[in-house]
Write an enzyme that holds these catalytic residues in place. Structure first.
Site, mmCIF file in Angstrom:
data_model
loop_
_atom_site.group_PDB
_atom_site.id
_atom_site.type_symbol
_atom_site.label_atom_id
_atom_site.label_comp_id
_atom_site.label_asym_id
_atom_site.label_seq_id
_atom_site.Cartn_x
_atom_site.Cartn_y
_atom_site.Cartn_z
ATOM 1 N N CYS A 141 -31.497 79.635 11.982
ATOM 2 C CA CYS A 141 -31.529 79.674 13.693
ATOM 3 C C CYS A 141 -32.430 80.780 14.150
ATOM 4 O O CYS A 141 -32.909 80.471 15.050
ATOM 5 C CB CYS A 141 -30.260 79.572 14.158
ATOM 6 S SG CYS A 141 -29.259 78.180 13.660
ATOM 7 N N TYR A 142 -32.362 81.891 13.467
ATOM 8 C CA TYR A 142 -32.726 83.074 13.918
ATOM 9 C C TYR A 142 -33.670 83.818 12.933
ATOM 10 O O TYR A 142 -33.316 84.618 12.342
ATOM 11 C CB TYR A 142 -31.637 84.095 14.514
ATOM 12 C CG TYR A 142 -30.863 83.519 15.523
ATOM 13 C CD1 TYR A 142 -31.173 83.244 16.944
ATOM 14 C CD2 TYR A 142 -29.591 82.840 15.378
ATOM 15 C CE1 TYR A 142 -30.529 82.843 17.998
ATOM 16 C CE2 TYR A 142 -28.831 82.295 16.296
ATOM 17 C CZ TYR A 142 -29.148 82.439 17.689
ATOM 18 O OH TYR A 142 -28.460 81.574 18.572
#
Length: 395
Positions: A141-142
């Site tokens: 996600c990051y």
């Protein structure tokens, strides 16, 4: 009896009668409680003093690609990043790491040993650009691993001040009976009772004018750093069961409150970083609280005088939680700049600014007169039964 709603109606139509706390005390001395109650609707208290238990919550907004920040520095000050991906908590007392952390860059301002989180908070409120360096935890996600830029108050989302503890209802007087200078959260204490330092504005202090917290509570609107804030909760180390005099004022540290407000609306005139030599940074903050005069009893509480409020004189040369005391000193004596301890005349100073505290009360008064500030009824009372728990089992 008056109600808060009735007072707000008077504020709206510009007929409200407002006094600063000093003006009210003077009125009571001249004409008594009953007539003062008839003539005044609201009294404005104020203080400008340091409080370590201060901080700010900041949301940066997401980068592209996104980053899940797990280490962060704002102008070299470590900032807690254990909330959401780009939520930060900046503590007022955290010292700068410039000079000890080479990754932060080559620019090392000369005054960094005296800088901390409080100074970064002040800079942001003043509209200054603040360097940021962040290290991320790489996930699907990051995916971003690091981020380096500058931020300002206008380039971030939320930026609000949150103080877990403020507005101590009374405090202590620090002295030093030892043979070397001590560097404390009250500033330097000179050896052999060379000086005494306290941190309160005495009879002007907000919570000393509502000693049993009958009017102020959770949800009370306040003047905070030049903006409008609120009492959010009881403060840490809230100790309403402190011993009290007949007038209900405590003889030492007692009640506290947690405060919250939008830092983007604040003025750095009322939010200032400070530094205590060889101790660390703290945040000087202007806080004003309006007390609605709903009854004559509230007026009587607000009429308390400096000579009728006392603080314990504590010897910091004994490095223990419970220190020896040289007895109690009234705020009338403390404000005279000299007290006697065991026959010795000792010079006294306060780390709270009486001058700026008066300005806070006056600024709040003017906001009410201009219908820019209305009062709120507390949505819940502050607890009155908290005891003080200490870690006596530690080795």
């Amino acid at each position: 009896m008056r109600t808060v709603a009735q007072i707000n109606e008077k504020i709206a139509d510009r007929t409200v009668k407002v006094c600063t706390i000093e003006e009210l005390k003077s009125k009571v001395k001249k004409q008594g409680i009953k007539k003062t109650y008839q003539e005044v609707d609201v009294v404005c208290t104020g203080t400008f003093e340091p409080m370590e238990s201060s901080g700010a919550i900041i949301n940066l907004g997401h980068t592209d690609p996104p980053i899940k920040i797990r280490q962060c520095w704002l102008d070299g000050v470590p900032t807690y990043a254990g909330f959401g991906a780009v939520d930060l908590c900046l503590g007022a007392t955290v010292p700068s790491e410039y000079g000890s952390n080479k990754e932060l860059g080559d620019h090392v301002p000369s005054n960094l040993p005296e800088r901390g989180g409080a100074h970064v908070i002040e800079d942001l409120i003043a509209g200054k650009a603040v360097p940021i360096k962040a290290v991320g935890q790489v996930t699907d996600c990051y995916p971003r691993a690091s981020f380096e830029s500058t931020i300002t108050m206008d380039s971030i989302n939320q930026f609000y001040l949150y103080n877990p503890r403020n507005l101590y209802q009374n405090f202590i007087v620090g002295v030093n009976g030892g043979d070397r200078t001590l560097y404390t959260y009250l500033g330097p204490l000179l050896p052999r009772l060379g000086n005494a330092v306290y941190s309160s504005v005495g009879a002007l202090s907000p919570l000393l004018n509502d000693p049993d917290l009958e009017v102020l509570g959770i949800g009370t609107k306040i003047f905070l750093g030049g903006a409008q804030g609120y009492i959010a909760w009881e403060g840490t180390q809230h100790f309403p069961r402190q011993k009290r005099l007949e007038n209900r004022t405590p003889i030492g540290p007692a009640s506290t409150v947690a405060l919250v407000g939008d830092a983007k609306q604040m003025n750095h005139q009322w939010v200032r970083g400070c530094y205590f030599k060889n101790y660390g940074s703290s945040l000087m903050l202007g806080v004003g609280i309006p007390i609605p005069l709903l009854s004559e009893k509230i007026v009587a509480n607000c009429a308390v005088d400096d000579k009728d409020i006392v603080a314990p004189v504590m010897d910091f040369s004994i490095p223990r939680r419970v220190r020896p005391s040289f007895g109690l000193a009234s705020y009338a004596h403390l404000k005279s700049s000299k007290i006697k301890i065991e026959g010795q005349v000792v010079r006294v100073a306060s780390v709270a600014s009486l001058y700026l505290s008066r300005q806070v009360a006056q600024a709040l008064k003017q906001q009410i007169l201009d219908a820019q500030f209305t009062l709120t009824q507390a949505v819940a009372p502050l607890p009155c039964d908290r005891t003080f728990i200490a870690q006596d089992g530690a080795i």
